[in-house]
Motif scaffolding. Structure first.
Motif, PDB file in Angstrom:
ATOM      1  N   GLY A  19       0.267   4.016  -1.034  1.00  0.00           N
ATOM      2  CA  GLY A  19      -1.087   3.787  -1.522  1.00  0.00           C
ATOM      3  C   GLY A  19      -1.672   2.449  -1.140  1.00  0.00           C
ATOM      4  N   THR A  20      -1.110   1.816  -0.111  1.00  0.00           N
ATOM      5  CA  THR A  20      -1.561   0.472   0.243  1.00  0.00           C
ATOM      6  C   THR A  20      -2.213   0.384   1.611  1.00  0.00           C
ATOM      7  OG1 THR A  20       0.620  -0.032   1.142  1.00  0.00           O
ATOM      8  CG2 THR A  20       0.240  -0.623  -1.154  1.00  0.00           C
ATOM      9  N   LEU A  21      -2.121   1.441   2.405  1.00  0.00           N
ATOM     10  CA  LEU A  21      -2.586   1.391   3.788  1.00  0.00           C
ATOM     11  C   LEU A  21      -3.344   2.664   4.133  1.00  0.00           C
ATOM     12  CD1 LEU A  21      -2.246  -0.197   6.532  1.00  0.00           C
ATOM     13  CD2 LEU A  21      -0.325   1.331   6.958  1.00  0.00           C
ATOM     14  N   ASP A  30      -7.524  -3.990   0.363  1.00  0.00           N
ATOM     15  CA  ASP A  30      -8.211  -5.273   0.266  1.00  0.00           C
ATOM     16  C   ASP A  30      -9.089  -5.516   1.498  1.00  0.00           C
ATOM     17  OD1 ASP A  30      -8.672  -7.946  -0.950  1.00  0.00           O
ATOM     18  OD2 ASP A  30      -7.576  -8.624   0.834  1.00  0.00           O
ATOM     19  N   GLU A  31      -8.555  -5.236   2.681  1.00  0.00           N
ATOM     20  CA  GLU A  31      -9.326  -5.439   3.916  1.00  0.00           C
ATOM     21  C   GLU A  31     -10.525  -4.507   3.987  1.00  0.00           C
ATOM     22  OE1 GLU A  31      -5.682  -6.936   6.794  1.00  0.00           O
ATOM     23  OE2 GLU A  31      -6.125  -4.792   6.645  1.00  0.00           O
ATOM     24  N   GLY A  33     -12.171  -3.359   1.443  1.00  0.00           N
ATOM     25  CA  GLY A  33     -13.117  -3.893   0.473  1.00  0.00           C
ATOM     26  C   GLY A  33     -13.830  -5.149   0.948  1.00  0.00           C
ATOM     27  N   ARG A  34     -13.147  -5.983   1.723  1.00  0.00           N
ATOM     28  CA  ARG A  34     -13.736  -7.242   2.210  1.00  0.00           C
ATOM     29  C   ARG A  34     -14.600  -7.059   3.457  1.00  0.00           C
ATOM     30  NH1 ARG A  34      -8.355  -9.673   2.674  1.00  0.00           N
ATOM     31  NH2 ARG A  34      -9.042 -10.245   4.743  1.00  0.00           N
ATOM     32  N   TRP A  35     -14.475  -5.961   4.154  1.00  0.00           N
ATOM     33  CA  TRP A  35     -15.087  -5.787   5.481  1.00  0.00           C
ATOM     34  C   TRP A  35     -16.583  -6.117   5.497  1.00  0.00           C
ATOM     35  CZ3 TRP A  35     -13.112  -5.434  10.171  1.00  0.00           C
ATOM     36  CH2 TRP A  35     -13.971  -5.118  11.214  1.00  0.00           C
ATOM     37  N   GLN A  36     -17.357  -5.551   4.602  1.00  0.00           N
ATOM     38  CA  GLN A  36     -18.811  -5.729   4.618  1.00  0.00           C
ATOM     39  C   GLN A  36     -19.242  -7.188   4.539  1.00  0.00           C
ATOM     40  OE1 GLN A  36     -19.913  -2.805   6.021  1.00  0.00           O
ATOM     41  NE2 GLN A  36     -21.725  -3.242   4.830  1.00  0.00           N
ATOM     42  N   ALA A  49      -4.987  -7.099  12.969  1.00  0.00           N
ATOM     43  CA  ALA A  49      -3.856  -6.792  12.088  1.00  0.00           C
ATOM     44  C   ALA A  49      -3.765  -5.295  11.808  1.00  0.00           C
ATOM     45  CB  ALA A  49      -3.989  -7.576  10.778  1.00  0.00           C
ATOM     46  N   ALA A  50      -4.899  -4.652  11.609  1.00  0.00           N
ATOM     47  CA  ALA A  50      -4.914  -3.207  11.342  1.00  0.00           C
ATOM     48  C   ALA A  50      -4.389  -2.423  12.538  1.00  0.00           C
ATOM     49  CB  ALA A  50      -6.324  -2.751  10.981  1.00  0.00           C
TER      50      ALA A  50
END
Length: 61
Positions: A19-21, A30-31, A33-36, A49-50
């Motif tokens: 449930g983390t990727l 987290d990434e 959610g932060r993208w925008q 990293a992705a």
């Protein structure tokens, strides 16, 4: 000037067993959610990293 970083989203939005990727793009929750709000430098790092995570990801591990 560098081109804007395109979202790594592939419209295959499925979380890993842990449930983390995201199995589609390789980003963490987290990434995603932060993208925008992220600046271009951070977006480049997230995309790098992705891609690395996705290249070594094996579903069900």
């Amino acid at each position: 000037m560098d081109e804007p970083v395109a979202s790594p989203c592939r419209n295959i939005c499925r979380l890993s067993t842990e449930g983390t990727l995201c199995e589609g793009c390789g980003r963490t929750l987290d990434e995603i959610g932060r993208w925008q709000a992220a600046e271009e430098a951070e977006r480049r790092e997230i995309a790098r990293a992705a891609a690395a995570r996705l290249a070594s990801f094996r579903p069900g591990r």
